[in-house]
Each structure stands twice: as C-alpha cells, then as structure tokens.
Write an enzyme that holds these catalytic residues in place. Structure first.
Site, PDB file in Angstrom:
ATOM      1  CG  HIS A 157     -21.157 -43.442 -50.982  1.00 53.14           C
ATOM      2  ND1 HIS A 157     -20.234 -44.117 -50.048  1.00 53.14           N
ATOM      3  CD2 HIS A 157     -22.548 -43.832 -50.526  1.00 53.14           C
ATOM      4  CE1 HIS A 157     -21.116 -44.601 -49.036  1.00 53.14           C
ATOM      5  NE2 HIS A 157     -22.563 -44.420 -49.335  1.00 53.14           N
ATOM      6  CB  SER A 278      -5.420 -21.188 -68.336  1.00 52.37           C
ATOM      7  OG  SER A 278      -4.203 -21.564 -68.867  1.00 52.37           O
ATOM      8  CE  LYS A 284      -7.880 -25.279 -66.716  1.00 48.84           C
ATOM      9  NZ  LYS A 284      -6.680 -25.884 -65.721  1.00 48.84           N
ATOM     10  CD  GLU A 291      -8.759 -23.599 -57.890  1.00 49.40           C
ATOM     11  OE1 GLU A 291      -9.155 -22.968 -58.757  1.00 49.40           O
ATOM     12  OE2 GLU A 291      -7.519 -24.340 -57.924  1.00 49.40           O
TER      13      GLU A 291
END
Ligand code: ARG
Length: 465
Positions: A157, A278, A284, A291
């Site tokens: 979970h 970024s 970042k 992804e």
C-alpha cells in the site's frame, strides 16, 4: 470549364490520394533485408525444382546482391508509385536483369511474400529482445549481489511494511523479466513456421518445395494451411501482447525510480547521464529516462490494441487492412527495445543511498511483525494475542514519537510481563532481515545465493560449456 474551386484538382486528385493511402513504402522499406532473404530462398528453390533455369537464378542472385548494396549504401531510390518494398525491389531487379526478374515471382504472391517478410522481421526482433533481456537481468543481478545486505523498507500500500534488502527488491524485477523473456521465447517457437509458398491464398500448381524454403530461412517447418498462412497475424499480436506485459514490468520499475529519486525519498541516486535539469529551477534533477520508459508502456499497449482492432473484423484471407499491421508491430517492438536499453542503462547507473535506506527501513514500526513472532516463539502465546500485545507496544512508541527498539523494557513489561531483554535482538532492522531465511525470503544470505544463481545461469547461456 470545370469547377474553379476544385475542378482543376479533381482530375488528378483522386489518383494522388489513392496513391497516398495505398502506398506502404514509407514504412515497409524497413523490411528490405527480409524481402531479399525471402527472394533468395524462393529463387533457389525454383531453380532446384527446375521451375526457373540456373542462368536465371544466377542473374536474380547477382541482381539482388547489387540491390542490397544500393539500399545499404543509401543510393536506392524508393518510389511511392511502386507502392511497397516488394514492388520497389522487383522493379529495380527488372531494370538490372531484364525478363529474368519477372520469373522470380513465379509461384509466389505479395500475400505470402509480405506474410514472410513481417514474420522474419518479428523473429529477428524477438531474438534481439532476448539478448537485451539477458543483459538487463545480468546487470540487475550483479547490482543485487553488490547490495545484498543493504536494508530498505519493503512496501505494501506504499506504506512501510517490513524491512527488506535492496538486493532482494532488485531480484524481484529479475524474476519478472525472466517470465517476460520466456513469453517471447514461447511466441518465437510458435511463429517459426514458414508461410512462403502459400501464394495468394490457395497454394500453387507449380511443383514447389516448401520444406526447402522453410529450412533455408531457418523455420522449423512450412505452415500447413495456405489460407491461414496469408490471413493470420496472430504471431504479431502475441509478440505485442508479450511486449505489453514486459512494458508494464519496466514501467513499474521506472515508477519506483521516479519515487526513489525524489527529494522526499532519496533512496537512490542517478547520475547526470540519466537525469536532466530544469530550465528554471536550478535544484531539480528530473528522472526523464524513467518517466519516458513509463510512458512507452502506453504506446506499446496502444500498438497491441490498434492491431487487434484492425484484425478483428477481417474475413479470411488477406485484406488490404492488414497493410496497417506494420507500423504497429515496428513501433510497439522498437519502443520496447528502446525501453529495455534505457532501463539497462539506468540500472547500471543507479546507486542506493545506504544511510537513507537504513533510516527509512526502521521507521514506521517496520519490525512489529518480528516482535509479534518473538512473542509467539519465546513466550508461546498465540499469534493473535501476540499481535494485540505488539499493537499496544507500537502505541507506546507512536505516542513517544520513537521507534520500537527505543521503547524501554519496563514499558514493554507493563504490556506483557514475560518480555525479556532478549527481545531487542529482533527489533533491529538488520536482525529482522537476517532472520527471513525461508526459501525466497529477504535474508542477505538468500539474496546472495539467488543473485549468484542468476549470474551463473546467464553467464552459462552466453558461453555454453
Ligand atoms: N503492401 C502490402 C501489405 O503490406 C503487400 C501485400 C499486398 N497484397 C495485395 N494483394 N495487394 O500488406
């Protein structure tokens, strides 16, 4: 005067549009090697059976060699008016060798020709994917061996459940890839029947030798029904199904990498090779490769859905709809290949943040099950009651905002008088994982044995003794 608005175009328009919708050369030129291999095998068989002369065979062979050279060198002109790869090559052959080129297509149709070419392409690609899976599994097994004793939280979970080792977690993915690989191998074994010689759909009256062409192209046998041979694409659907399941597996690891590299987790680091910055937020480091692997899954499953939909309403045998199979097959399987390559690169690159993982492994009362098991083992109390006692001790730790091993013996004895100092030996994360020695469990010694088993199995496969 014809209509000024559209009349001028009308005379040529429909023909031009017909050519545009009809032509497949834009994408099926990818099949040139397979097409030439099929023509070589077919012409050799025609000559062996006396259907064409030995001189014609020589001309055909030489012409095909030259064409292969031209395509390889990038000097071949693909023409849309010649529709597809089969007719582009045949037309070029006619330019080179004259009438002998016309004999190549004896006892053959574009229907069995394209069925063969696509099948050969899928087979070649499955073989390539097989090697990619082997490499990925090896890289992952080596990573698992190197980090067999690094503890981390195991999740259910997405809540901390019980401590596990990083190596154990990595090997879970190896197991999934092994099944993916087996699915592709099954698919390959089933597809390995040669459709060449089915001709348009009914077979041929020429005395061809289908066993000969099948053997020379590396097939186990010829397909048994000429109609099935040209009508079916289930080998492609099967390959795309296997690819979809494999993509789901790659996507789950990719998602873990996205979570693990986030500032809130920092479980692993990826180097600059697999992250990007970024343009506006200097802090970042985005896990773009992960992804994109995750996103490829949608694309691969889309290929399966699209081709299934193209096939579902088609009466036997070949229908032109089936020309639409190629882009889905190419894109689906090539996307998987790219996702595998990127995943292999990330796995190689990835390093666990050992300290962070260890702290996280101990949070969330992750050794509560160890405490309950100790109560059962040492005090002989039923598991249900042990569960209850443990729950109360967890309550104490939670109220004090601390971990289980920081609850004092006195506090524990208040809950159950039988508890002794020895209980602390199971409350540490490393003791917890070391105790999980059941077959398939997370104990470092198990993980080492499993990682070594994979490594030697994969190495043996590479260089069979
Ligand atoms: N370009 C066609 C395809 O990809 C080749 C087969 C065409 N056969 C035919 N009878 N028109 O399916």
């Amino acid at each position: 005067m014809s209509n000024r608005m559209w009349g001028g175009r009308f005379a040529t328009g429909p023909a031009a549009i017909m050519e545009e919708i009809n032509a497949s050369i834009g994408f099926d030129q990818k099949l040139w090697k397979q097409d030439i291999a099929g023509s070589r095998a077919h012409s050799a068989m025609l000559a062996a059976r006396g259907i064409i002369s030995a001189e014609d065979l020589e001309k055909i062979r030489a012409g095909l060699d030259e064409i292969a050279g031209e395509i390889e060198a990038g000097t071949f002109t693909f023409s849309r008016s010649l529709e597809d790869i089969h007719m582009n090559i045949e037309a070029r052959l006619a330019e080179k060798i004259g009438p002998a080129a016309g004999r190549l297509h004896t006892a053959r149709s574009r229907n069995d020709q394209v069925a063969l070419d696509v099948k050969l392409w899928v087979r070649d690609t499955l073989d390539h994917l097989d090697g990619q899976f082997a490499e990925l599994m090896m890289v992952m097994a080596e990573k698992a061996l190197a980090h067999a004793a690094v503890v981390m939280p195991g999740f259910t979970h997405l809540q901390s459940a019980q401590p596990v080792t990083f190596g154990h977690h990595l090997l879970a993915h190896v197991e999934m890839w092994a099944r993916d690989r087996a699915r592709f191998r099954d698919a390959r074994a089933r597809l390995n029947e040669c459709p060449l010689g089915a001709a348009a759909l009914a077979g041929t009256s020429f005395p061809i030798d289908r066993a000969m062409t099948a053997a020379s192209l590396g097939f186990d046998r010829p397909t048994a029904n000429s109609m099935d041979s040209v009508a079916d694409r289930d080998y492609a659907l099967e390959a795309l199904s296997a690819a979809s399941i494999a993509a789901v597996h790659l996507s789950r690891l990719a998602e873990e990498i996205v979570i693990w590299t986030s500032a809130q987790f920092r479980f692993v680091k990826l180097s600059d090779a697999f992250t990007t910055g970024s343009s506006i937020m200097p802090q970042k480091r985005n896990p773009d490769a992960a992804e994109l692997v995750r996103a490829k899954t949608g694309r691969i499953m889309g290929s399966l859905a699209a081709l299934t939909m193209v096939m579902k309403g088609l009466p036997l045998t070949y229908q032109k709809d089936m020309q639409e199979d190629k882009e889905q097959i190419f894109d689906g399987l090539e996307s998987l290949s790219l996702a595998l390559a990127a995943t292999t690169g990330m796995v190689r690159d990835l390093e666990p943040e050992v300290g962070t993982l260890k702290r996280a492994a101990g949070s969330g009362f992750s050794t509560a099950t160890d405490l309950a098991d100790w109560l059962v083992r040492r005090l002989g109390i039923p598991f249900r009651e042990a569960h209850h006692v443990t729950g109360r001790i967890v309550g104490i730790a939670a109220a004090k905002n601390t971990t289980l091993d920081k609850v004092s013996l006195a506090e524990m004895r208040d809950v159950h008088a039988g508890i002794t100092e020895e209980v602390f030996s199971v409350l540490s994360v490393s003791k917890s994982v070391a105790s999980r020695v059941s077959y398939g469990g997370t104990a470092p010694k198990n993980v080492r044995a499993q990682a070594k088993r994979w490594i030697s199995r994969l190495a043996r496969e590479k260089s069979p003794a």
